[in-house]
Design an enzyme around this catalytic site. Structure first.
Site, PDB file in Angstrom:
ATOM      1  NE  ARG A 270      -2.621  -1.153   3.382  1.00  0.00           N
ATOM      2  CZ  ARG A 270      -2.652  -2.350   3.960  1.00  0.00           C
ATOM      3  NH1 ARG A 270      -3.264  -3.351   3.360  1.00  0.00           N
ATOM      4  NH2 ARG A 270      -2.109  -2.543   5.134  1.00  0.00           N
TER       5      ARG A 270
ATOM      6  CD  GLU B  41      -0.369  -6.225  15.934  1.00  0.00           C
ATOM      7  OE1 GLU B  41      -1.259  -6.087  16.768  1.00  0.00           O
ATOM      8  OE2 GLU B  41      -0.261  -5.503  14.921  1.00  0.00           O
TER       9      GLU B  41
END
Lengths: 176, 176
Positions: B64, B101
């Protein structure tokens, strides 16, 4: 158009042998992206075609199509729609599966990405076998929008990817 | 800057619960991309910051970050450099591994992507834990270039991603 030199652009594309597999000649566009003037020329040419096809939105294909599609959309003041590999888009999607040169792939689009009747162009870096672009066109059409054209920076002409795109008009800037 | 409405931009970001995992609130930027005026505003703001930091090149992070970085580079007449996940860049690369994460990731940059002493800004859509951006900064610095700033559309402030970026200046447009 002023200041466009397709030979210079084509000669800046770097050919990498045996990537991603032995026997494949990969066309590396990163030297074009890194050269501000060449990148500008490529975007201006794709934008000119986008205008000529009357596009109301630009659809870019994950991931290198994002580079070209987003810049074209910005230049023209149009909205941008991503088509992504399976599992990347967070909202409700429709999906299309197709055969790749090296296996199988699934592309997705958000169900609210385009409106029925809306005119779009597809933008991607490379037309190879045409499978990814045909999947993208299918997804846009399934939502009722019109694919006015599929635009590519590079075409690998020997692979005859245009035949996968059926009635969709195809334009490319440089061919190998 | 004329015509910029950050509240309108922020309210167009769609929150998707439980994506990509249960308990995660995913911030979906596709409604912003699809809205020509909002997309223009975001790019113009990021471009203004890029100019203020004196960047000579724009580095965008897969995937992105490509959307924002390429449009900013085009607008400003700068070259664009991609940093990608392992195995995507075809030429010689250097690699940096870091904890995500949800696991581990490896990012790569072409060895000839930037020149020693060159000033760049990093552009990505989202500052979360900061691991990806820190890896990108590390790669640019390993090639001898200077990371003048890391610019993000969205910041998830609770995750305190800025702490991973050390001395790199961080600017973001909207925070959740």
């Amino acid at each position: 158009m002023n200041g466009v030199n397709l030979e210079q652009i084509q000669s800046a594309i770097r050919t990498i042998p045996d990537f991603p597999q032995p026997g494949i000649l990969f066309r590396d566009i990163t030297p074009v992206l890194a050269d501000a003037d060449l990148f500008r020329q490529v975007i201006d040419l794709l934008a000119e075609k986008t205008v000529n096809f009357g596009a109301e939105k630009v659809v870019g294909i994950d991931a290198r199509g994002f580079l070209f599609g987003a810049a074209v959309a910005y230049k023209l003041g149009l909205g941008f729609i991503p088509i992504r590999k399976k599992g990347k888009l967070p909202y409700k999607t429709i999906r299309y599966s197709y055969a790749l040169e090296y296996g199988k792939a699934d592309m997705e689009i958000h169900v609210d990405a385009v409106r029925p009747g809306e005119k779009v162009v597809l933008v991607d870096d490379l037309l190879a076998t045409g499978g990814t672009a045909a999947a993208a066109a299918h997804l846009v059409q399934q939502l009722g929008a019109k694919v006015e054209a599929a635009l590519f920076f590079i075409e690998l002409a020997d692979l005859d990817g245009r035949k996968h795109l059926g009635d969709v008009q195809v334009e490319t800037l440089v061919a190998f």
